[in-house]
Design a protein around this motif. Structure first.
Motif, PDB file in Angstrom:
ATOM      1  N   LEU A 132     -22.129  11.146  22.192  1.00  0.00           N
ATOM      2  CA  LEU A 132     -23.424  10.682  22.698  1.00  0.00           C
ATOM      3  C   LEU A 132     -23.673  11.191  24.127  1.00  0.00           C
ATOM      4  O   LEU A 132     -24.774  11.639  24.459  1.00  0.00           O
ATOM      5  CB  LEU A 132     -23.463   9.147  22.674  1.00  0.00           C
ATOM      6  N   LEU A 133     -22.641  11.168  24.951  1.00  0.00           N
ATOM      7  CA  LEU A 133     -22.751  11.691  26.315  1.00  0.00           C
ATOM      8  C   LEU A 133     -23.081  13.182  26.298  1.00  0.00           C
ATOM      9  O   LEU A 133     -23.974  13.644  27.008  1.00  0.00           O
ATOM     10  CB  LEU A 133     -21.446  11.471  27.079  1.00  0.00           C
ATOM     11  N   ALA A 134     -22.370  13.939  25.460  1.00  0.00           N
ATOM     12  CA  ALA A 134     -22.587  15.390  25.391  1.00  0.00           C
ATOM     13  C   ALA A 134     -24.018  15.710  24.962  1.00  0.00           C
ATOM     14  O   ALA A 134     -24.625  16.670  25.459  1.00  0.00           O
ATOM     15  CB  ALA A 134     -21.582  16.031  24.438  1.00  0.00           C
ATOM     16  N   ILE A 178     -23.972  15.094  29.536  1.00  0.00           N
ATOM     17  CA  ILE A 178     -22.850  14.526  30.295  1.00  0.00           C
ATOM     18  C   ILE A 178     -21.571  14.861  29.534  1.00  0.00           C
ATOM     19  O   ILE A 178     -21.441  14.513  28.360  1.00  0.00           O
ATOM     20  CB  ILE A 178     -22.983  12.999  30.466  1.00  0.00           C
ATOM     21  N   VAL A 179     -20.664  15.551  30.178  1.00  0.00           N
ATOM     22  CA  VAL A 179     -19.428  15.968  29.510  1.00  0.00           C
ATOM     23  C   VAL A 179     -18.240  15.296  30.190  1.00  0.00           C
ATOM     24  O   VAL A 179     -18.109  15.321  31.413  1.00  0.00           O
ATOM     25  CB  VAL A 179     -19.277  17.508  29.549  1.00  0.00           C
ATOM     26  N   ARG A 180     -17.404  14.703  29.365  1.00  0.00           N
ATOM     27  CA  ARG A 180     -16.201  14.035  29.845  1.00  0.00           C
ATOM     28  C   ARG A 180     -15.107  15.080  30.072  1.00  0.00           C
ATOM     29  O   ARG A 180     -14.931  15.984  29.263  1.00  0.00           O
ATOM     30  CB  ARG A 180     -15.758  13.025  28.781  1.00  0.00           C
ATOM     31  N   LEU A 181     -14.383  14.950  31.182  1.00  0.00           N
ATOM     32  CA  LEU A 181     -13.322  15.908  31.529  1.00  0.00           C
ATOM     33  C   LEU A 181     -11.967  15.222  31.533  1.00  0.00           C
ATOM     34  O   LEU A 181     -11.857  14.055  31.903  1.00  0.00           O
ATOM     35  CB  LEU A 181     -13.563  16.490  32.929  1.00  0.00           C
ATOM     36  N   GLY A 182     -10.964  16.000  31.166  1.00  0.00           N
ATOM     37  CA  GLY A 182      -9.590  15.506  31.260  1.00  0.00           C
ATOM     38  C   GLY A 182      -9.068  15.029  29.922  1.00  0.00           C
ATOM     39  O   GLY A 182      -9.727  14.264  29.233  1.00  0.00           O
TER      40      GLY A 182
END
Length: 199
Positions: free
Chosen positions: A130-132, A136-140
């Motif tokens: 949903l973020l992508a 918005i991309v989650r890192l790590g």
């Protein structure tokens, strides 16, 4: 010396009639031509004056339109900036909510409940998609090599894994519209040897 009476008699008798008539006709013709030229000149001056006035009016109109266009562009620019700030604020708010979600998922993993762990994993994966979808991309992620561009090392520990491999993700990092918002906080391996199969 000119005898006025004799000349007058010649004039009246018609002896010099041709010359004066010719000169008068020429003069009249020249005067008429001069009048025509003057009329043409006045007409051209009037036409030029009208054209100058039209150009002046057009310039005034263009300046007015340009002023209105500048005003419209300014209003649109301000609206765009406001919308951008609003979107940025929403993105930052979303990331703050993701931090709470991440804390919950970490707790779920440590809870000992397999059902809660599974639900937390599903929630974490779906939230990432949903973020992508919203830039918005989650890192790590655990197991990836250290990348100073996206990771902040909080601690290094000895482990059988390769040096500078991410062992634990303490807090996810995020990008928004390809711009880094925050680096991921990680624990990395100091590397005391390779992991052997089956261990």
């Amino acid at each position: 010396m000119l005898d006025f009476e004799i000349e007058l008699n010649k004039l009246l008798s018609g002896e010099v009639e041709q010359l004066p008539r010719y000169e008068i006709a020429q003069a009249v013709e020249m005067a008429a031509l001069g009048q025509d030229l003057a009329d043409d000149l006045r007409k051209k001056q009037t036409d030029v004056s009208l054209q100058v006035e039209e150009i002046y009016d057009l310039l005034k109109e263009q300046n007015t339109l340009a002023g209105e266009n500048r005003h419209v562009m300014t209003v649109l620019q301000e609206a765009l900036e406001t919308e951008k700030k609003r979107a940025d604020t929403l993105a930052l708010g979303t990331i703050a909510l993701c931090d709470l979600l991440e804390n919950f998922c970490t707790y779920a993993q440590q809870s000992g409940s397999e059902e809660l762990k599974n639900q937390a994993d599903i929630l974490w994966t779906q939230s990432g998609r949903l973020l992508a979808d919203n830039n918005i991309v989650r890192l790590g992620a655990e197991g990836q090599p250290l990348d100073p561009r996206i990771h902040t090392v909080q601690k290094g520990v000895e482990s059988p894994f390769p040096r500078e491999q991410v062992l634990e993700l303490l807090q996810s990092g995020y990008t928004y519209k390809n711009a880094l918002v925050r680096k991921a906080s990680v624990v990395v391996s100091l590397g005391t040897g390779e992991v052997k199969d089956g261990e």
